[in-house]
Write a protein that holds these residues in place. Structure first.
Motif, mmCIF file in Angstrom:
data_model
loop_
_atom_site.group_PDB
_atom_site.id
_atom_site.type_symbol
_atom_site.label_atom_id
_atom_site.label_comp_id
_atom_site.label_asym_id
_atom_site.label_seq_id
_atom_site.Cartn_x
_atom_site.Cartn_y
_atom_site.Cartn_z
ATOM 1 N N ASN A 143 0.861 -1.143 0.037
ATOM 2 C CA ASN A 143 -0.036 0.150 -0.113
ATOM 3 C C ASN A 143 0.818 1.215 -0.146
ATOM 4 O O ASN A 143 1.684 1.433 1.015
ATOM 5 C CB ASN A 143 -1.014 -0.023 1.196
ATOM 6 N N ILE A 144 0.973 1.757 -1.091
ATOM 7 C CA ILE A 144 1.463 3.002 -0.960
ATOM 8 C C ILE A 144 0.527 4.331 -1.543
ATOM 9 O O ILE A 144 1.158 5.358 -2.224
ATOM 10 C CB ILE A 144 3.007 2.956 -2.153
ATOM 11 N N ALA A 145 -0.525 4.326 -0.758
ATOM 12 C CA ALA A 145 -1.481 5.307 -1.479
ATOM 13 C C ALA A 145 -0.837 6.518 -0.764
ATOM 14 O O ALA A 145 -0.528 6.593 0.514
ATOM 15 C CB ALA A 145 -2.858 4.937 -0.774
ATOM 16 N N CYS A 146 -1.599 7.655 -1.244
ATOM 17 C CA CYS A 146 -1.452 9.022 -0.593
ATOM 18 C C CYS A 146 0.061 9.357 -0.428
ATOM 19 O O CYS A 146 0.334 10.297 0.333
ATOM 20 C CB CYS A 146 -2.055 9.311 0.761
ATOM 21 N N CYS A 147 1.010 8.990 -1.312
ATOM 22 C CA CYS A 147 2.401 9.501 -1.251
ATOM 23 C C CYS A 147 2.740 10.258 -2.486
ATOM 24 O O CYS A 147 3.316 10.000 -3.441
ATOM 25 C CB CYS A 147 3.525 8.146 -1.350
ATOM 26 N N ARG A 148 2.169 11.500 -2.562
ATOM 27 C CA ARG A 148 1.995 12.484 -3.438
ATOM 28 C C ARG A 148 3.358 13.406 -3.710
ATOM 29 O O ARG A 148 3.686 13.793 -4.675
ATOM 30 C CB ARG A 148 1.006 13.584 -3.190
ATOM 31 N N GLY A 149 4.177 12.890 -2.902
ATOM 32 C CA GLY A 149 5.688 13.642 -3.153
ATOM 33 C C GLY A 149 6.278 12.835 -4.330
ATOM 34 O O GLY A 149 7.362 13.511 -4.681
ATOM 35 N N GLN B 267 0.014 -9.645 -4.874
ATOM 36 C CA GLN B 267 -1.405 -9.854 -5.114
ATOM 37 C C GLN B 267 -2.361 -8.471 -4.960
ATOM 38 O O GLN B 267 -3.138 -8.528 -5.602
ATOM 39 C CB GLN B 267 -1.713 -10.892 -3.912
ATOM 40 N N ILE B 268 -1.824 -7.571 -3.992
ATOM 41 C CA ILE B 268 -2.416 -6.314 -3.910
ATOM 42 C C ILE B 268 -1.754 -5.257 -3.966
ATOM 43 O O ILE B 268 -0.916 -5.225 -3.260
ATOM 44 C CB ILE B 268 -3.337 -6.490 -2.669
ATOM 45 N N LEU B 269 -2.093 -4.215 -4.861
ATOM 46 C CA LEU B 269 -1.354 -3.082 -5.000
ATOM 47 C C LEU B 269 -2.368 -1.918 -4.751
ATOM 48 O O LEU B 269 -3.232 -1.783 -5.779
ATOM 49 C CB LEU B 269 -0.761 -3.106 -6.291
ATOM 50 N N TYR B 270 -2.277 -0.909 -3.709
ATOM 51 C CA TYR B 270 -2.709 -0.052 -3.363
ATOM 52 C C TYR B 270 -2.120 1.466 -3.822
ATOM 53 O O TYR B 270 -0.962 1.451 -3.530
ATOM 54 C CB TYR B 270 -3.254 0.254 -2.092
ATOM 55 N N MET B 271 -2.497 2.189 -4.875
ATOM 56 C CA MET B 271 -1.804 3.229 -5.207
ATOM 57 C C MET B 271 -2.634 4.493 -5.573
ATOM 58 O O MET B 271 -2.389 5.504 -6.296
ATOM 59 C CB MET B 271 -1.132 3.054 -6.534
ATOM 60 N N SER B 272 -3.884 4.351 -4.841
ATOM 61 C CA SER B 272 -4.834 5.716 -4.784
ATOM 62 C C SER B 272 -4.189 6.907 -4.347
ATOM 63 O O SER B 272 -3.291 6.955 -3.465
ATOM 64 C CB SER B 272 -6.198 5.253 -4.491
ATOM 65 N N TYR B 273 -4.600 8.253 -4.675
ATOM 66 C CA TYR B 273 -4.339 9.482 -4.233
ATOM 67 C C TYR B 273 -3.053 9.693 -4.514
ATOM 68 O O TYR B 273 -2.298 10.254 -3.476
ATOM 69 C CB TYR B 273 -4.715 9.591 -2.863
ATOM 70 N N ASN B 274 -2.668 9.210 -5.524
ATOM 71 C CA ASN B 274 -0.969 9.730 -6.133
ATOM 72 C C ASN B 274 -1.229 10.482 -7.094
ATOM 73 O O ASN B 274 -2.097 10.819 -7.523
ATOM 74 C CB ASN B 274 -0.283 8.569 -6.115
#
Length: 924
Positions: free
Chosen positions: A554-560, A595-602
């Protein structure tokens, strides 16, 4: 005793009874009874131990014993007494009683014995066991006498030489935490886990040991006055005590605890915890028939035990992360909660967010929500039994502490993995349907209920804000080879400060671990990693690519990354490059295992090319709320179960984008710029997906076509139950979906540009109107907010036999469309707010005969211009909306009793011409 002097008691009493009976034979019965009773009294004998016997009266004499000492008074059951009365010898055997064996040590009493009034002399007595075997014989002294008084009770004390014994209970104390002494065996355990103990005590004079087995132990936490050095308001220290409430009997003497064995108990299972010999407890003295409370059993504990070292490491972690200023904020602990070390050392592991195993080792550490600040020190490497390490997570503010149990079953682990999806991604696309349709669906037990949209659209922790100020994490984490889940979040972390260096190369821990071969390759149990809302990250940390078994990231919300902080390669495509590295086996050891990759809000703009096919285990992909313009294909061999591409800038989806499994619940493409319905599905598949959402796109904007020109003759439909096409630019009914035999049961077409639905939109011209193969499955249709003026005969029961719910509100109907009313299962129909092109109310006529529809329960026909209603209402149609029909005239006499009883729902205006029901309080 002289046997010649002994006579049978019964033989002695019979002549007396005969004599007395003869004396009073001529008198009345009351006089006779009174006379006989006055000749008798009672005696009761009490047997005491000689060692502790104290005479209650000065004139009581001592007995003389001539027998071997008895071990326990409770072993005897009867007393056989030889007495002399008027020169005659009498022998009687009586049962002895005591409340229990322990109480017997304080004395036993016989049954009451009735005797003639007079003086008696005791010759001697015998004590018998339960088999009537004599265990001791005692000869009385010459002055051992007692008197029986008329109708009274005489108590006579007797003594016997019984071994002098007293009782004692044991108290367990902790011993050794201030020394470096080691335990006798290598097993470590918590003091609080002791449930049973075997204690060996040794007589300090005779050196004879006695072992008492199976004593039950009760653990209790208490407080004593002690100022907390970390908190001026805390003046009480927590301590743990353990007691054995059961008293045991020992011969008199001075003793000392010298050995013990401790046990734990779970249910019926008893397990040995540990044993110790050469113990030196405080001496205690046993006095006959006296109780000694709390003889000390010193339980050996040691600072060298691994669990104690864990707790010392916890204290160092707390101190290095500004622990004195912690205050919990979230769900799971009271507001402002902090860790407390004002307690005994072996209790330091009992802290909120810390989980322990049966041996006291730390297996879970969650400091999310405490407001930690600083650097995670090298001491973290001591926690080698750690399974879960959470320094921050996506749920700490709104959802509370994510981890409450480190020994999770696979189902529990999967639930944690899905938590982010359930909190921030999941929604039911049917929420776009009208309230009428939603309520009707939810009333039907055969249909899956529609959950209200409770998503937290603004994240629980606002993107870019911090809940902690953790800036560095020691490379000692690499010692935690049992770690399964590693969560970091809401932190100002930089990639180069995550597990790359020692925090203090001169620390005791760093020196100790320096010789270890630290390698991520050994972290074979680490499967779940979260780097959530770390806005200072400009690239993913290198350690991610070294994890051998990573399954969830989960790497969501890492907008840098590709954001305001710049990018590592200066191209503005850093997140694309990082993903490419994740998907390349030569560069990432888990490429084929994720299996699961969260990348939302980037700020992801493009999918990487030429590598996505390697992610063969990928099942859930979340790229919601990015800036994606171009998708690259995974290939049909990568089969997704969940896909969220909402809120991007996608204009088209490649045909070989991915495959789908039979477990697909939802695929979301909403809020993009799709011009056509993608041709990536297969209506002929035996697997039917839950829902596909294409709402809020631009479908139909290209020449009014819903399908791309190149796909017109090869379109293969959508194998989904629910298809959402609301808020597009569709002017032509999507006949292609039904022609391709898509198994659709619910379709949402509200907020489009439909003006008409031609005949044969749902059935084929060939075969005289024969339906398309799966059209009959269609049961719920939402056509609100279009420009329709009529419905074709496709909407009759011959084509749609299972049509259950339909809403055509906010269109331009001037006549009521009666075609759907033929359906035998139609339950809800909405036709509110019909306006012509000029914005005028255009629906005036009531659909006479609608109350005869066999299944119709709800009709919404409000906000129109309905006039005279010449139809008798029926309670079968029990939800009726006629509100905002200013010229309506209707008689409700037939259903008024149901309205009064609350069994009929009428939505109306009090100013309308409604007759026949005074309960409505209509204004005249």
């Amino acid at each position: 005793m002289n046997s010649k002097r002994t006579i049978n008691w019964k033989l002695f009493l019979v002549p007396l009874f005969t004599m007395l009976f003869g004396m009073v034979m001529g008198g009345c019965s009351d006089d006779k009874d009174e006379l006989q009773g006055s000749q008798y009294g009672y005696v009761q004998f009490k047997i005491y131990k000689s060692a502790s016997y104290v005479q209650e009266e000065e004139n009581q004499s001592n007995t003389t014993t001539r027998a071997t000492t008895l071990s326990k008074l409770g072993d005897v059951q009867k007393v056989e007494i030889e007495m002399q009365y008027n020169g005659k010898s009498i022998t009687q055997t009586l049962v002895l009683n005591a409340y229990n064996e322990s109480n017997a040590e304080y004395g036993m009493r016989s049954d009451k014995l009735q005797l003639l009034v007079g003086d008696y002399k005791i010759i001697g007595y015998k004590l018998l066991d339960k088999l009537d075997k004599v265990v001791i014989s005692i000869s009385a002294s010459d002055n051992e006498t007692f008197s029986v008084i008329s109708q009274g009770l005489t108590i006579k004390d007797l003594t016997a030489d019984v071994q002098a014994r007293g009782s004692v209970t044991f108290k367990l104390i902790k011993d050794g935490l201030t020394t470096r002494a080691s335990l006798d065996d290598e097993k470590e355990y918590l003091f609080s886990n002791i449930a049973i103990i075997d204690v060996t005590v040794t007589n300090t004079f005779t050196r004879v040991p006695t072992t008492i087995k199976g004593l039950k132990v009760k653990y209790k936490e208490e407080s004593i006055e002690h100022q907390n050095p970390d908190n001026a308001d805390d003046k009480y220290m927590d301590i743990g005590t353990a007691k054995c409430d059961s008293a045991v009997w020992l011969p008199v003497g001075t003793y000392q605890v010298t050995e013990y064995i401790t046990y734990s108990k779970k249910g019926a299972i008893v397990s040995t915890l540990g044993a110790a010999t050469n113990v030196k407890g405080d001496e205690f003295t046993i006095i006959d028939n006296e109780f000694t409370e709390g003889a000390i059993v010193p339980i050996k504990l040691s600072e060298t035990a691994e669990y104690i070292k864990d707790y010392l490491a916890l204290k160092e972690i707390w101190e290095n992360l500004d622990g004195k200023n912690w205050g919990y904020h979230g769900i799971g602990s009271p507001e402002g909660t902090n860790w407390n070390f004002n307690k005994e050392l072996d209790m330091w592991g009992d802290q909120p967010g810390v989980s322990l195993d049966d041996e006291g080792r730390v297996t879970g550490l969650s400091i999310e929500g405490f407001g930690a600040k600083g650097k995670v020190p090298d001491a973290i490497g001591q926690l080698t039994e750690l399974r879960v390490l959470a320094l921050g997570s996506h749920s700490e503010t709104a959802g509370g502490r994510l981890f409450t149990n480190e020994n999770m079953q696979e189902s529990q682990k999967q639930k944690v993995r899905m938590n982010y999806k359930e909190m921030f991604l999941d929604y039911d696309p049917r929420i776009e349907m009208s309230e009428l349709l939603q309520n009707s669906v939810n009333r039907n037990p055969k249909m899956k209920a529609i959950k209200k949209d409770n998503r937290i659209h603004l994240k629980d922790t606002q993107i870019g804000n911090y809940t902690n100020q953790i800036t560095h994490i020691s490379k000692a984490v690499m010692r935690l080879t049992k770690l399964q889940q590693f969560y970091m979040g809401n932190s100002p972390l930089l990639a180069e400060n995550i597990c790359t260096n020692w925090i203090d190369p001169n620390s005791e821990y760093a020196k100790k671990y320096a010789a270890d071969e630290l390698d991520w390759e050994k972290m074979t149990e680490l499967t779940d990693i979260e780097l959530y809302n770390c806005p200072k990250l400009t690239t993913l940390p290198d350690f991610l690519y070294e994890i051998p078994e990573m399954q969830v990231l989960n790497i969501a919300c890492c907008r840098g990354i590709d954001g305001l902080n710049g990018t590592k390669d200066g191209t503005g495509n850093q997140l694309t490059e990082d993903w490419k590295r994740l998907a390349t086996p030569d560069k990432c050891k888990s490429a084929k295992k994720i299996q699961i990759l969260y990348m939302s809000y980037n700020n992801l703009v493009n999918f990487p090319t030429g590598c996505l096919h390697n992610m063969e285990k990928l099942g859930l992909l979340d790229c919601m709320s990015n800036k994606i313009e171009t998708l690259q294909p995974f290939g049909k061999d990568v089969k997704l179960t969940q896909l969220n591409l909402n809120y991007n800038k996608i204009t088209e989806i490649p045909k070989d984008f991915c495959g789908f499994t039979d477990q697909v619940e939802s695929l979301s493409f909403a809020h993009n710029k799709l011009k056509y319905i993608p041709n990536i599905f297969n209506a002929g598949s035996v697997y039917v997906m839950g829902s596909v959402d294409f709402s809020y796109n631009e479908i139909g904007s290209e020449s009014g076509e819903n399908i791309a020109p190149e796909d017109k003759n090869s379109y293969i439909g959508i194998n989904a139950s629910t298809v959402t096409l609301s808020f597009n630019k569709i002017s032509k009914f999507p006949t292609e979906l039904f022609k391709a035999n898509s198994p659709i049961t619910t379709i949402t077409l509200n907020n489009n540009l439909l003006e008409k639905i031609p005949q044969y939109s749902l059935s084929s011209k060939d075969g005289n109107g024969k339906e398309f193969k799966n059209t009959y499955l269609l049961g719920t249709i939402d056509l609100r907010f279009n420009k329709l003026t009529e419905l074709s005969d496709d909407f009759r029961a011959t084509t749609l036999p299972y049509l259950t719910n339909m809403d055509v509100s906010f269109n331009r109907f001037s006549e009521f469309p009666t075609q759907p009313l033929n359906s035998s299962v139609l339950q809800a129909f909405g036709i509110r707010h019909q306006r012509n092109a000029a914005g005028e109310r255009c629906l005036r006529d009531w659909p006479t005969g609608i109350t005869k529809c066999p299944s119709l329960l709800q009709l919404q026909i409000g906000s129109n211009d309905i006039r005279k209603v010449n139809e008798e209402m029926t309670p079968k149609l029990w939800i009726l909306d006629i509100k905002d029909n200013p010229n309506i005239s209707i008689d409700l006499t037939s259903i008024c009793p149901y309205i009064e009883a609350g069994m009929y729902m009428l939505i109306y205006d009090k100013t309308q011409d409604i007759r026949g029901c005074d309960a409505l309080d209509i204004k005249r």
